[in-house]
Enzyme design. Structure first.
Site, PDB file in Angstrom:
ATOM      1  N   ARG A  95       0.888  -1.211  -0.018  1.00 14.37           N
ATOM      2  CA  ARG A  95       0.049  -0.181  -0.157  1.00 14.37           C
ATOM      3  C   ARG A  95       0.736   1.200  -0.064  1.00 14.37           C
ATOM      4  O   ARG A  95       0.687   2.288  -0.750  1.00 14.37           O
ATOM      5  CB  ARG A  95      -0.764  -0.119   1.192  1.00 14.37           C
ATOM      6  CG  ARG A  95      -1.724   1.265   1.336  1.00 14.37           C
ATOM      7  CD  ARG A  95      -2.723   1.203   2.459  1.00 14.37           C
ATOM      8  NE  ARG A  95      -3.419   2.629   2.532  1.00 14.37           N
ATOM      9  CZ  ARG A  95      -4.319   2.594   3.504  1.00 14.37           C
ATOM     10  NH1 ARG A  95      -4.773   1.792   4.158  1.00 14.37           N
ATOM     11  NH2 ARG A  95      -5.061   3.992   3.394  1.00 14.37           N
ATOM     12  N   ASN A 149     -10.263  -4.725  -0.902  1.00 16.75           N
ATOM     13  CA  ASN A 149     -10.297  -3.653  -1.818  1.00 16.75           C
ATOM     14  C   ASN A 149      -9.210  -3.790  -3.001  1.00 16.75           C
ATOM     15  O   ASN A 149      -8.538  -4.897  -2.819  1.00 16.75           O
ATOM     16  CB  ASN A 149      -9.949  -2.387  -1.075  1.00 16.75           C
ATOM     17  CG  ASN A 149     -11.195  -1.451  -0.836  1.00 16.75           C
ATOM     18  OD1 ASN A 149     -12.138  -1.307  -1.345  1.00 16.75           O
ATOM     19  ND2 ASN A 149     -10.932  -0.789   0.496  1.00 16.75           N
ATOM     20  N   CYS A 171     -18.919  -2.321   0.768  1.00 16.77           N
ATOM     21  CA  CYS A 171     -17.954  -0.946   1.332  1.00 16.77           C
ATOM     22  C   CYS A 171     -18.558  -0.348   2.438  1.00 16.77           C
ATOM     23  O   CYS A 171     -20.024  -0.138   2.463  1.00 16.77           O
ATOM     24  CB  CYS A 171     -17.990   0.002   0.070  1.00 16.77           C
ATOM     25  SG  CYS A 171     -17.121   1.650   0.701  1.00 16.77           S
ATOM     26  N   ASP A 172     -17.989   0.146   3.493  1.00 19.93           N
ATOM     27  CA  ASP A 172     -18.280   0.586   4.625  1.00 19.93           C
ATOM     28  C   ASP A 172     -18.312   2.221   4.476  1.00 19.93           C
ATOM     29  O   ASP A 172     -18.799   2.893   5.555  1.00 19.93           O
ATOM     30  CB  ASP A 172     -17.614   0.305   5.809  1.00 19.93           C
ATOM     31  CG  ASP A 172     -16.003   0.871   5.708  1.00 19.93           C
ATOM     32  OD1 ASP A 172     -15.820   1.439   4.900  1.00 19.93           O
ATOM     33  OD2 ASP A 172     -15.273   0.487   6.533  1.00 19.93           O
ATOM     34  N   TYR A 270     -14.939   9.986  -1.478  1.00 15.27           N
ATOM     35  CA  TYR A 270     -13.803   9.683  -2.232  1.00 15.27           C
ATOM     36  C   TYR A 270     -13.722  10.325  -3.703  1.00 15.27           C
ATOM     37  O   TYR A 270     -12.695  10.360  -4.285  1.00 15.27           O
ATOM     38  CB  TYR A 270     -13.993   8.107  -2.552  1.00 15.27           C
ATOM     39  CG  TYR A 270     -13.368   7.293  -1.449  1.00 15.27           C
ATOM     40  CD1 TYR A 270     -11.790   7.085  -1.597  1.00 15.27           C
ATOM     41  CD2 TYR A 270     -13.999   6.589  -0.552  1.00 15.27           C
ATOM     42  CE1 TYR A 270     -11.079   6.178  -0.621  1.00 15.27           C
ATOM     43  CE2 TYR A 270     -13.367   6.131   0.579  1.00 15.27           C
ATOM     44  CZ  TYR A 270     -11.922   5.921   0.648  1.00 15.27           C
ATOM     45  OH  TYR A 270     -11.546   4.930   1.571  1.00 15.27           O
TER      46      TYR A 270
END
Ligand code: NAD
Ligand SMILES: O=P(O)(O)OC[C@H]1O[C@H](O[C@H]2[C@H](O)[C@@H](O)[C@@H](O)O[C@@H]2CO)[C@H](O)[C@@H](O)[C@@H]1O
Ligand code: MN
Length: 447
Positions: A95, A149, A171-172, A270
């Site tokens: 990541r 994800n 998705c949260d 997002y």
């Protein structure tokens, strides 16, 4: 009525989110009884730390549940009703690279959006398919509820490569935002709201929010969000008891600028990466990205607490918490297990739910969930602005999946070039070449 007891495997047992899900499962045993809970991970050492604490928690709170942690797929996936999956292929080390490589070229690096999300998608597809295949081999009637994800890319890949599989991608973020909306409105719970919403994952809009009596809550919410984003009144006053890291506080504040683009709807946070990519790059420290923040906070806190519980051999004063992330996946499992017909936002094949959008795109829309799975609710036609954005983004996601399936360098370069976050094809190619080098242990070979 006696409820049938369930058998669950958490895939990605070593995830920082596993303790929250375990606690939520234990808090809901009256509504969702469990006979067996298993953890599966391909990193035995990481998983063991969470498993040792879980063993103590279960012994103290629900000793009747059989608990086991394993790295053996057959043992993990045999005799299960639900796979709750949240794997991170490449873990935080990768990541960090997803976030830092684009930053070398002045482009924001993000876990699920833009080049970072594309890189992560190329790693996740294989890992998620592997788990889905284990489930179908050892427990063909089970359901996989998948948080892994980037959910948009994973959902497109699973719908194309395993079209008949019982997997639901979730998705949260919407429930996290709805929790904040409820606070703005002075409601006790987000569950007092009935919402209409459409979009792709991490790329959507609320169009209607009402209370259970049908009263329209949108005007009050819009008035708040256009001024304060999703920062809550108690956060503004400095009286909030919910801890929030600086990067999330910034995101919830930035949402007001995202909302201005369409004054009639409320956006997913997002969208800031697509509307203001330069602001995001300028606001980020290329030497210390969100991955570093997560490793220094959530990962340290969760693992040190798990290790503390294991050392003192009691979880009586455990500081682990269950939040909306955990309640959402447990509600979903319950809806399927007992046909509750709960209304939930899920990522599903469009098939007309958004009337004027690609039938094969994976959209996030409200669904009624029962034992047959989700039934999407139609959201009608969407405006040109959102349609244009979604067409472009769904093409990016589909090109990534095709690049993975075909081992195509060209398609991945096209995907990066098409992303709103990347300024031009030359920069896209520079980022791609660096990502290929960094991901050689994870991606298929691209020709
Ligand atoms: N969809 C959502 O809204 C949402 C919300 C929160 C987290 N997530 C996702 O949940 C996942 C976990 O997040 P985290 O921050 O806790 O990560 P984490 O690194 O703490 O946990 C992931 C675990 O997956 C394991 N793993 C990696 N590859 C695997 C494989 N092929 N098979 C089995 N196990 C494997 C790792 O060893 C690790 O223990 C991530 O994909 C994250 O993006 C999604
Ligand atoms: O940077 P991270 O790892 O903290 O978060 C990335 C994830 O962000 C969203 O999930 C949030 C959620 O929205 C919030 O309410 C709370 O529960 O924390 C979650 C994780 O931090 C997003 O939906 C996920 O897809 C991201 O992985
Ligand atoms: Mn999400």
């Amino acid at each position: 009525m006696t409820l049938k007891k369930q058998s669950i495997v958490v895939a990605g047992g070593g995830s920082t989110f596993t303790p929250g899900i375990v606690l939520m499962l234990l808090e809901n045993l009256d509504k969702f009884p469990i006979r067996s809970l298993k953890f599966y991970d391909n990193d035995a050492k990481r998983q063991k730390q969470v498993a040792d604490a879980t063993e103590i928690i279960i012994k103290e709170r629900a000793p009747e549940i059989e608990f086991k942690a394993t790295t053996d797929p057959e043992e993990a996936f045999t005799d299960v009703d639900f796979v709750m999956a949240h794997i991170r292929v490449g873990k935080y080390a990768m990541r960090e690279k997803d976030e830092k490589i684009p930053m070398k070229y002045g482009v924001i690096g993000q876990e699920t959006c833009g080049p970072g999300g594309i890189a992560y998608g190329m790693r996740s597809i294989g890992g998620v398919l592997e788990i889905l295949d284990y489930m179908e081999k050892y427990s063909p009637d089970a359901w996989m509820l998948n948080y892994s994800n980037p959910a948009a890319i994973v959902a497109d890949a699973t719908s194309r490569l395993r079209p008949n599989s019982k997997i639901i991608n979730i998705c949260d973020m919407p429930v996290g935002i709805e929790h904040r909306m409820a606070e703005v409105l002075g409601l006790k719970s987000r569950k007092e709201m009935v919402v209409r919403y459409y979009g792709l994952n991490h790329f959507g809009w609320w169009t209607d929010i009402r209370d259970k009596d049908g009263n329209d809550l949108m005007p009050q919410l819009i008035d708040w969000v256009k001024e304060h984003g999703y920062v809550t009144p108690s956060e503004l006053e400095g009286t909030s008891d919910e801890e929030i890291e600086p990067s999330w506080a910034y995101t919830f504040g930035k949402a007001k600028e995202v909302q201005w683009l369409d004054p009639d709807t409320l956006p997913n946070t997002y969208l800031k990466y697509y509307f203001y990519p330069q602001d995001e790059a300028e606001h980020s420290d290329p030497e210390y990205t969100r991955a570093n923040e997560v490793m220094d906070h959530r990962e340290k806190n969760v693992f040190s607490e798990c290790n503390r519980i294991a050392n003192i051999k009691t979880a009586e004063d455990a500081k682990l918490v269950a939040d909306d992330h955990a309640s959402y996946i447990v509600d979903l499992a319950r809806a399927i297990a007992y046909n509750t017909k709960e209304r939930m936002l899920l990522i599903v094949p469009n098939h007309g739910a958004v009337e004027n959008f690609d039938a094969e795109g994976m959209v996030e829309v409200p669904c009624i969930v029962g034992s047959q799975g989700p039934e999407p609710m139609t959201q009608g036609s969407i405006p040109r602005f959102q349609k244009g954005l979604m067409e472009q983004q769904v093409a990016v996601e589909k090109l990534v999946v095709e690049a993975w399936m075909e081992g195509s360098y060209q398609k991945l370069w096209q995907a990066l070039t098409l992303s709103r976050i990347v300024p031009n094809a030359r920069v896209a190619k520079q980022i791609l070449d660096d990502l290929i080098e960094a991901n050689k242990d994870f991606w298929p070979v691209l020709k």
